[in-house]
Design a protein around this motif. Structure first.
Motif, PDB file in Angstrom:
ATOM      1  N   ARG A 155       0.674  -1.352   0.143  1.00  7.99           N
ATOM      2  CA  ARG A 155       0.553   0.386   0.196  1.00  7.99           C
ATOM      3  C   ARG A 155       0.706   0.996  -0.220  1.00  7.99           C
ATOM      4  O   ARG A 155       0.565   2.324  -0.903  1.00  7.99           O
ATOM      5  CB  ARG A 155      -0.807   0.170   1.473  1.00  7.99           C
ATOM      6  N   LEU A 156       1.999   1.100   0.389  1.00  8.33           N
ATOM      7  CA  LEU A 156       2.802   2.721   1.167  1.00  8.33           C
ATOM      8  C   LEU A 156       3.789   2.724  -0.598  1.00  8.33           C
ATOM      9  O   LEU A 156       4.384   3.719  -1.014  1.00  8.33           O
ATOM     10  CB  LEU A 156       3.380   2.572   2.276  1.00  8.33           C
ATOM     11  N   GLU A 157       3.740   1.549  -1.178  1.00 11.15           N
ATOM     12  CA  GLU A 157       4.341   1.651  -2.022  1.00 11.15           C
ATOM     13  C   GLU A 157       3.878   2.451  -3.422  1.00 11.15           C
ATOM     14  O   GLU A 157       3.939   3.012  -3.738  1.00 11.15           O
ATOM     15  CB  GLU A 157       5.207   0.093  -2.734  1.00 11.15           C
ATOM     16  N   GLN A 158       2.482   2.063  -3.433  1.00 12.40           N
ATOM     17  CA  GLN A 158       1.325   2.700  -4.485  1.00 12.40           C
ATOM     18  C   GLN A 158       1.240   4.419  -3.909  1.00 12.40           C
ATOM     19  O   GLN A 158       1.623   4.929  -4.992  1.00 12.40           O
ATOM     20  CB  GLN A 158       0.413   1.611  -4.315  1.00 12.40           C
ATOM     21  N   THR A 159       1.113   4.388  -2.573  1.00 18.65           N
ATOM     22  CA  THR A 159       1.115   5.455  -2.679  1.00 18.65           C
ATOM     23  C   THR A 159       1.532   6.473  -2.887  1.00 18.65           C
ATOM     24  O   THR A 159       2.080   7.339  -3.508  1.00 18.65           O
ATOM     25  CB  THR A 159       0.764   6.041  -1.032  1.00 18.65           C
ATOM     26  N   VAL A 160       3.464   6.037  -2.334  1.00 16.25           N
ATOM     27  CA  VAL A 160       4.356   6.748  -2.889  1.00 16.25           C
ATOM     28  C   VAL A 160       5.089   6.788  -4.253  1.00 16.25           C
ATOM     29  O   VAL A 160       5.173   8.457  -5.052  1.00 16.25           O
ATOM     30  CB  VAL A 160       5.670   6.027  -2.073  1.00 16.25           C
ATOM     31  N   ASN A 161       4.414   5.954  -5.391  1.00 14.01           N
ATOM     32  CA  ASN A 161       4.264   5.720  -6.241  1.00 14.01           C
ATOM     33  C   ASN A 161       4.020   6.903  -7.345  1.00 14.01           C
ATOM     34  O   ASN A 161       4.412   7.598  -8.377  1.00 14.01           O
ATOM     35  CB  ASN A 161       4.870   4.810  -7.466  1.00 14.01           C
ATOM     36  N   ALA A 162       2.009   6.864  -6.638  1.00 18.12           N
ATOM     37  CA  ALA A 162       1.679   7.168  -7.691  1.00 18.12           C
ATOM     38  C   ALA A 162       1.830   9.155  -7.335  1.00 18.12           C
ATOM     39  O   ALA A 162       1.627  10.475  -7.730  1.00 18.12           O
ATOM     40  CB  ALA A 162       0.206   7.163  -6.821  1.00 18.12           C
ATOM     41  N   GLY A 163       2.853   9.451  -5.412  1.00 16.99           N
ATOM     42  CA  GLY A 163       2.960  10.214  -5.127  1.00 16.99           C
ATOM     43  C   GLY A 163       4.059  10.731  -6.654  1.00 16.99           C
ATOM     44  O   GLY A 163       4.416  12.298  -6.698  1.00 16.99           O
ATOM     45  N   LEU A 164       4.845  10.406  -6.016  1.00 16.36           N
ATOM     46  CA  LEU A 164       6.500  10.786  -7.358  1.00 16.36           C
ATOM     47  C   LEU A 164       5.611  10.808  -9.061  1.00 16.36           C
ATOM     48  O   LEU A 164       6.665  11.742  -9.386  1.00 16.36           O
ATOM     49  CB  LEU A 164       6.783   9.142  -6.697  1.00 16.36           C
ATOM     50  N   ARG A 165       4.952  10.219  -9.399  1.00 16.74           N
ATOM     51  CA  ARG A 165       4.381  10.009 -10.563  1.00 16.74           C
ATOM     52  C   ARG A 165       3.839  11.145 -10.857  1.00 16.74           C
ATOM     53  O   ARG A 165       4.429  12.168 -11.819  1.00 16.74           O
ATOM     54  CB  ARG A 165       3.797   9.725 -10.845  1.00 16.74           C
ATOM     55  N   GLU A 166       3.402  11.892  -9.877  1.00 18.82           N
ATOM     56  CA  GLU A 166       2.644  13.167 -10.184  1.00 18.82           C
ATOM     57  C   GLU A 166       3.751  14.537  -9.893  1.00 18.82           C
ATOM     58  O   GLU A 166       3.862  16.099 -10.572  1.00 18.82           O
ATOM     59  CB  GLU A 166       2.019  13.434  -8.672  1.00 18.82           C
ATOM     60  N   GLU A 167       4.014  14.571  -8.875  1.00 19.57           N
ATOM     61  CA  GLU A 167       5.414  14.926  -8.703  1.00 19.57           C
ATOM     62  C   GLU A 167       6.849  15.598  -9.841  1.00 19.57           C
ATOM     63  O   GLU A 167       7.434  16.596 -10.534  1.00 19.57           O
ATOM     64  CB  GLU A 167       6.303  14.995  -7.703  1.00 19.57           C
ATOM     65  N   PHE A 168       7.392  14.223 -10.848  1.00 20.02           N
ATOM     66  CA  PHE A 168       8.624  13.840 -11.422  1.00 20.02           C
ATOM     67  C   PHE A 168       7.303  14.631 -12.909  1.00 20.02           C
ATOM     68  O   PHE A 168       8.154  15.411 -14.089  1.00 20.02           O
ATOM     69  CB  PHE A 168       8.308  12.763 -11.840  1.00 20.02           C
ATOM     70  N   GLY A 169       5.817  14.786 -13.564  1.00 17.69           N
ATOM     71  CA  GLY A 169       5.404  15.250 -14.208  1.00 17.69           C
ATOM     72  C   GLY A 169       5.642  17.244 -14.077  1.00 17.69           C
ATOM     73  O   GLY A 169       4.811  17.653 -15.039  1.00 17.69           O
ATOM     74  N   LYS A 170       5.609  17.274 -13.370  1.00 21.05           N
ATOM     75  CA  LYS A 170       5.930  18.247 -13.116  1.00 21.05           C
ATOM     76  C   LYS A 170       7.144  19.489 -13.262  1.00 21.05           C
ATOM     77  O   LYS A 170       7.135  20.486 -13.663  1.00 21.05           O
ATOM     78  CB  LYS A 170       4.568  19.408 -11.710  1.00 21.05           C
ATOM     79  N   ARG A 171       8.311  19.006 -13.064  1.00 17.90           N
ATOM     80  CA  ARG A 171       9.843  19.073 -13.236  1.00 17.90           C
ATOM     81  C   ARG A 171       9.964  18.763 -14.279  1.00 17.90           C
ATOM     82  O   ARG A 171       9.988  17.469 -15.451  1.00 17.90           O
ATOM     83  CB  ARG A 171      10.299  19.068 -11.875  1.00 17.90           C
ATOM     84  N   THR A 172      11.282  19.525 -14.678  1.00 18.32           N
ATOM     85  CA  THR A 172      11.916  18.752 -15.706  1.00 18.32           C
ATOM     86  C   THR A 172      13.339  18.036 -15.009  1.00 18.32           C
ATOM     87  O   THR A 172      13.678  17.775 -14.226  1.00 18.32           O
ATOM     88  CB  THR A 172      13.155  20.043 -16.450  1.00 18.32           C
ATOM     89  N   VAL A 173      14.240  17.029 -16.540  1.00 16.63           N
ATOM     90  CA  VAL A 173      15.663  16.436 -15.488  1.00 16.63           C
ATOM     91  C   VAL A 173      16.379  17.196 -14.798  1.00 16.63           C
ATOM     92  O   VAL A 173      16.656  16.729 -13.686  1.00 16.63           O
ATOM     93  CB  VAL A 173      15.563  15.480 -16.634  1.00 16.63           C
ATOM     94  N   HIS A 174      15.764  18.658 -15.314  1.00 19.51           N
ATOM     95  CA  HIS A 174      17.369  19.324 -14.674  1.00 19.51           C
ATOM     96  C   HIS A 174      16.994  19.417 -13.429  1.00 19.51           C
ATOM     97  O   HIS A 174      17.780  18.867 -11.484  1.00 19.51           O
ATOM     98  CB  HIS A 174      17.802  20.295 -15.064  1.00 19.51           C
ATOM     99  N   GLU A 175      15.911  19.575 -12.898  1.00 24.04           N
ATOM    100  CA  GLU A 175      15.349  20.204 -11.817  1.00 24.04           C
ATOM    101  C   GLU A 175      14.843  19.293 -10.663  1.00 24.04           C
ATOM    102  O   GLU A 175      15.027  18.810  -9.513  1.00 24.04           O
ATOM    103  CB  GLU A 175      13.779  20.683 -11.601  1.00 24.04           C
TER     104      GLU A 175
END
Length: 305
Positions: free
Chosen positions: A115-135
């Motif tokens: 459950r925690l892994e799914q939560t973290v992965n979903a949150g990271l996909r959202e955060e990474f989708g807002k930023r560039t590779v450098h950021e």
């Protein structure tokens, strides 16, 4: 008395068994849930000695320490530039509400990690989708971890778990992307190196031209000064010669003639074609440049004719 001894021993053993079944300890590293016929009747988080109803109640323990969720394989995420990155991370978490934890995931640590892994992965996909590779790699990495910890903790509280920390161990580009990036970086470094070399060559030519100019100026000034000194010296020498030889012009003319004879007759192979009565042989004719007197015999013979 001896007949009652076995009975007394049996009673003592029974009482000890009842007490052992009625008492339990809670370690400082544990939570404890007391169940009665499968229903949660209470939770204990403080260490100590506690009692329960034998055969009716049972106790289940849960770890109170900070646990680690470490991903076995890097996860692939997509940035705002539509580029894939491989992320390796770990999560620090612990149980803060054992009753809710038991009700939500049945007290199963594996289910809680999923459950925690799914939560973290979903949150990271959202955060990474807002930023560039450098950021993602350097610019806002700390901010991503802080935001992710807060968001994941809000969801984890629903199952009685607290997220202590979320850490990105490594953020890499896939092999095919890394190779193209490395080639681009290499080309960029070569371009910069060539630019620096050209600038260095231009500076070198400039310095060389300036040095040649300074050399020419120094040589010209030195030649000018040398000629000036030489001219001054020749003028002084001429003045000294003129002063010296002015005291006896006849001696000066005689000296110059001797110098001319020395230079003219230096080599036996030299040929000089002049008239005998030329001024060049003036001082060969006689002292003072006058012709030598003829002998007496020659005079007499001449008069006889």
């Amino acid at each position: 008395m001896r007949e009652r001894l076995p009975l007394f021993a049996g009673i003592c053993l029974f009482v000890f068994a009842i007490l052992s079944m009625s008492l339990f300890t809670v370690d400082q590293r544990q939570h404890a849930l007391v169940f009665q016929l499968g229903e949660v009747k209470g939770q204990i988080s403080e260490p100590g000695l506690y009692g329960k109803i034998p055969l009716i109640q049972n106790v289940r323990y849960f770890d109170k320490r900070i646990l680690t969720l470490d991903t076995t394989e890097p996860e692939r995420f997509i940035t705002s530039e539509k580029k894939n990155v491989l992320v390796d991370l770990f999560v620090k978490w612990r149980i803060v509400d054992p009753k809710l934890y038991y009700i939500s995931v049945g007290g199963d640590e594996a289910r809680a990690k999923t459950r925690l892994e799914q939560t973290v992965n979903a949150g990271l996909r959202e955060e990474f989708g807002k930023r560039t590779v450098h950021e993602v790699v350097s610019g806002e990495r700390d901010k991503i971890m802080d935001d992710m910890r807060d968001k994941a903790d809000q969801d984890a509280r629903k199952i009685g778990v607290q997220i202590v920390d979320v850490r990105l161990k490594r953020v890499d580009l896939p092999a095919e992307v890394s190779e193209s990036v490395y080639r681009r970086m290499e080309a960029e470094r070569k371009r910069v190196a060539n630019e620096l070399r050209s600038q260095g060559g231009a500076e070198a030519e400039k310095i060389k031209a300036d040095a040649d100019k300074q050399r020419e100026v120094i040589v010209a000034e030195a030649y000018r000064d040398a000629q000036k000194v030489k001219g001054d010296g020749d003028a002084k020498a001429s003045a000294i010669y003129a002063q010296a030889f002015g005291q006896s012009p006849e001696f000066y003319a005689f000296y110059r003639s001797l110098e001319a004879y020395r230079s003219s007759f230096k080599s036996k192979s030299d040929v000089l074609v002049v008239e005998p009565n030329s001024e060049f042989f003036k001082y060969l004719k006689g002292p003072g440049g006058r012709s030598a007197p003829a002998p007496e015999s020659a005079k007499s013979s001449k008069n006889g004719k």
